[in-house]
Design a protein around this motif. Structure first.
Motif, short mmCIF file in Angstrom:
data_model
loop_
_atom_site.label_atom_id
_atom_site.label_comp_id
_atom_site.label_asym_id
_atom_site.label_seq_id
_atom_site.Cartn_x
_atom_site.Cartn_y
_atom_site.Cartn_z
N LEU B 364 0.72 -1.23 -0.06
CA LEU B 364 -0.06 -0.05 0.11
C LEU B 364 0.96 1.29 -0.18
O LEU B 364 0.30 2.43 0.14
N MET B 365 2.42 1.10 -0.19
CA MET B 365 2.91 2.34 0.15
C MET B 365 2.84 3.38 -0.84
O MET B 365 2.67 4.63 -0.63
N LYS B 366 2.46 2.84 -2.26
CA LYS B 366 2.33 3.87 -3.15
C LYS B 366 1.09 4.98 -3.00
O LYS B 366 1.29 6.16 -3.36
N ASP B 367 0.18 4.36 -2.09
CA ASP B 367 -0.95 5.41 -1.98
C ASP B 367 -0.55 6.23 -0.79
O ASP B 367 -1.41 7.21 -0.50
N GLY B 368 0.43 5.98 0.03
CA GLY B 368 0.66 6.63 1.11
C GLY B 368 1.84 7.63 1.05
O GLY B 368 2.29 8.44 2.12
N ILE B 369 2.52 7.91 -0.12
CA ILE B 369 3.45 8.66 -0.23
C ILE B 369 3.47 9.64 -1.21
O ILE B 369 2.23 9.48 -1.97
N GLY B 370 4.40 10.54 -1.46
CA GLY B 370 4.21 11.40 -2.40
C GLY B 370 3.72 12.65 -1.94
O GLY B 370 3.64 13.17 -0.93
N GLU B 371 3.56 13.77 -3.09
CA GLU B 371 2.99 15.05 -2.80
C GLU B 371 1.85 15.06 -1.85
O GLU B 371 0.77 14.19 -1.93
N GLY B 372 1.79 15.69 -0.60
CA GLY B 372 0.60 15.85 0.17
C GLY B 372 0.93 15.01 1.40
O GLY B 372 0.22 15.26 2.23
N SER B 373 1.46 13.79 1.14
CA SER B 373 1.72 12.94 2.39
C SER B 373 3.15 12.83 2.81
O SER B 373 3.40 13.23 3.89
N THR B 374 4.14 12.61 1.89
CA THR B 374 5.69 12.80 2.28
C THR B 374 6.39 13.91 1.41
O THR B 374 6.27 15.16 1.98
#
Lengths: 204, 471
Positions: B364-374
């Motif tokens: 589920l990593m891809k949904d919890g990272i990136g702009e707005g999250s990390t």
């Protein structure tokens, strides 16, 4: 050639060597000063970085220690509150049990209570062919109910050490149902504790 | 009748006590002439000395009831033992007060304080989450452990097990996660429920002290089932822990991280009961329903639509003989959403945490990272590091055959990347709490050992912003 000729020459050579050495030393000192100054300039950003790191690490450590102190202090306070509340709840409980034990057993209400406790116990065991145990104070009342309502039931010869209510047992001794006031209070204790605690303004 | 009146009425009734014990077999007591017992019903087994032990009904029929005694049957005899069927299933008293408390494996206080004043009494078996009501997990949880936050990111509502081996540093990692874990970018309350299942006394003390000293105990609930506690109690420990977690999450709106260590001990207890019941054994003697049983624990994680809180699970299991095909990790892997695998080689090299990232994955990593999250470059820099470390491992294997002299310049650079990855990114001290910015910065530092043209998985704009190399 005079005798002073070689001396003067020697002096000149010595002067020259001194001058040269002096120049070398001065130039070396200048270059060392330049290098030191350069090294100092180069070290400044690293020093600043190191300084900031030390400050940041210090802040982190201070934050950690502060959380630790506040956390354990909060817990300590909460735990003392819990113990004080428990003492208060226990106090109320003891007082309530004393009142129950001293309740009037001659009124119609108490007789009705005994009748209902007995009826409930018989219904749970599914048979009235039982031995009924009761406290010394309740034996007469129970005997009266058994004679009138439960022909197959008999009263146990030994009195039961309890505040009130009945404990019934199948005649083969295989099944027992405890419907004494003590057992009912014990079963309800968590709910009663919650009720008492809420009177002290605790609980959700 | 109100809810509390109904509860009072049910509680006041109590249950019938039976004294005909037909047989005592392992952790099981078989009671004769039983009428009206129910599956899973709580039973109080009273010894000749008046000691009371808890159990539950496993089977009923033909006038018999099979009772599983949680606290073991040592000292019980057929005569003089009574079994009282309480008339309700096992319940855990819950309230906000459970935070900061330490309980035993059956949910009884172990910290010298009284029972919590209950807000509710909840069936420890929980209620299945309505699949329709489940919300897809997508919010980041920061553990402060670089390798997890950077490359195997945990998200709220996820179940992400740690596969370890005997003697490895999983307990240190578990305690570090429990101390450091936090939700970032929100004021929502966060709590940790820590269930130690069959751990040694020293380990239990370490968990407790570690949370106390870090100040994290006040937002934690500990359940400690020790190695010398009856094995059967281990069946209950994860369930009481999850019951508390669900209450904190869905009644009080907290984000709850549940750490269960060690699930292998749980499965061993399940095997013991299964053997005592003479069930047909499955793989390695574990019962055929091991998968179903494990799922009743692991599936108690998630988020629900319309509810603020979440339950995230990190179960830890030690793989017997480091065998990842063993039934416990194998079946766990089917249910959970990825795995963090600890590597024996890294552990032997003294790397902590010894996470083998090539065998680890957070689905589920891809949904919890990136702009707005990390951070916007998180996914790409993580993939680039994965790629580079994988190549470094290949080069190390090659160097083992042809020697370093036979390697090309770029191969040597990849070897360097492998070393720096393990020394600076993977390695972390047990009290070092790195935020996600620090973690990503180290990930960039690792791949910056390579020339720019080797970094094919990151966009140029991120390269311009974060690349630290000279090329």
């Amino acid at each position: 050639m005079t005798a002073s000729g070689p001396v003067a020459q020697l002096e000149q050579t010595i002067d020259k060597i001194i001058r040269q050495t002096e120049e070398e030393i001065l130039s070396g000192m200048e270059s060392a000063a330049g290098q030191s100054s350069q090294a100092l300039d180069d070290a400044i950003p690293a020093l600043e970085q190191e300084y900031e790191k030390i400050i940041a690490d210090g802040r982190k450590e201070a934050d950690k220690i502060s959380r630790q102190i506040v956390g354990s202090a909060d817990l300590e306070v909460r735990n003392r509150q819990l113990l004080a509340l428990e003492d208060a709840v226990d106090g109320v409980f003891v007082r309530a049990l004393e009142e129950v034990a001293a309740a009037d057993r001659n009124g119609a209400d108490y007789a009705a209570l005994m009748r209902s406790l007995l009826a409930e116990a018989v219904s749970v065991l599914g048979s009235s062919d039982v031995v009924v145990h009761a406290s010394a104070q309740d034996r007469d009342a129970v005997q009266g109910i058994l004679s009138s309502d439960y022909a197959g039931a008999e009263l146990a010869p030994e009195p039961l050490g309890c505040m009130g209510g009945v404990r019934i047992q199948s005649k083969d001794g295989a099944m027992t149902f405890d419907n004494t006031l003590d057992a009912r209070i014990e079963r309800l204790k968590p709910l009663i504790r919650k009720g008492i605690a809420s009177k002290f303004g605790a609980g959700n | 009748m109100s809810g509390s009146e109904a509860a009072a009425a049910a509680a006041s009734k109590g249950g019938v006590q039976y004294s005909k014990i037909a047989e005592i077999k392992g952790p099981l007591v078989i009671v004769d002439d039983v009428e009206n017992a129910a599956f899973d019903e709580l039973v109080e087994v009273e010894t000749r000395d008046g000691e009371k032990r808890l159990g539950k009904v496993l089977e009923v029929g033909n006038g018999k009831a099979i009772v599983q005694v949680f606290e073991g049957t040592t000292g019980l005899s057929v005569s003089g033992t009574n079994a009282k069927f309480v008339g309700k299933v096992m319940e855990m008293p819950v309230s906000r007060e459970v935070l900061g408390r330490v309980f035993d494996g059956l949910g009884r206080p172990k910290d010298g304080l009284p029972d919590p004043i209950a807000d509710r009494f909840i069936d420890i078996n929980g209620e299945p989450m309505n699949p329709e009501q489940r919300e897809y997990p997508k919010d980041f949880i920061q553990t402060g452990v670089s390798v997890i936050d950077g490359m195997i990111t945990l998200v709220r509502g996820q179940k992400l097990p740690i596969f370890s081996g005997s003697g490895m540093s999983h307990n240190l990692l578990a305690a570090q996660i429990a101390r450091q874990a936090a939700v970032v970018g929100t004021d929502d309350e966060f709590a940790v429920v820590f269930a130690a299942i069959g751990v040694q006394y020293s380990e239990a003390e370490y968990f407790k002290r570690s949370l106390e000293e870090s100040g994290a105990l006040k937002r934690s609930v500990l359940f400690l089932n020790l190695a010398d506690d009856p094995a059967i109690e281990r069946i209950i420990t994860p369930r009481v822990a999850l019951t508390v977690a669900e209450y904190l999450a869905f009644d009080l709106g907290m984000h709850v991280l549940v750490i269960l260590t060690d699930m292998t001990n749980y499965a061993e207890a399940l095997r013991e009961i299964s053997a005592a019941r003479e069930e047909v054994p499955g793989r390695k003697g574990y019962p055929g329903y091991l998968y179903t049983d494990l799922s009743t624990i692991y599936e108690r994680a998630g988020k629900l639509v319309g509810k603020k809180g979440s339950v995230t699970q990190v179960p830890i299991l030690s793989m017997p003989s480091d065998d990842i095909t063993h039934p416990i990790p194998d079946l766990t892997g089917y249910i959970t959403e990825g795995q963090i695998v600890l590597g024996r080689d890294l552990f032997r090299q003294g790397v902590y945490p010894p996470v083998n990232i090539l065998m680890s994955l957070s689905r589920l990593m891809k949904d919890g990272i990136g702009e707005g999250s990390t951070r916007e470059d998180h996914g790409e820099i993580s993939n680039q590091n994965y790629d580079a470390y994988s190549r470094a491992q290949e080069v190390r294997a090659l160097a083992g055959i042809v020697g370093k002299a036979g390697l090309t310049e770029i191969d040597l650079k990849y070897m360097g990347v492998g070393d720096i990855f393990e020394k600076e990114f993977l390695s972390q001290s047990i009290d070092e709490n790195r935020n996600v910015e620090e973690t990503l910065s180290i990930l960039w530092k690792v791949v910056s050992q390579l020339p720019k043209n080797e970094l094919t998985k990151v966009k140029d704009k991120y390269m311009d912003q974060y690349y630290q190399g000279t090329d």
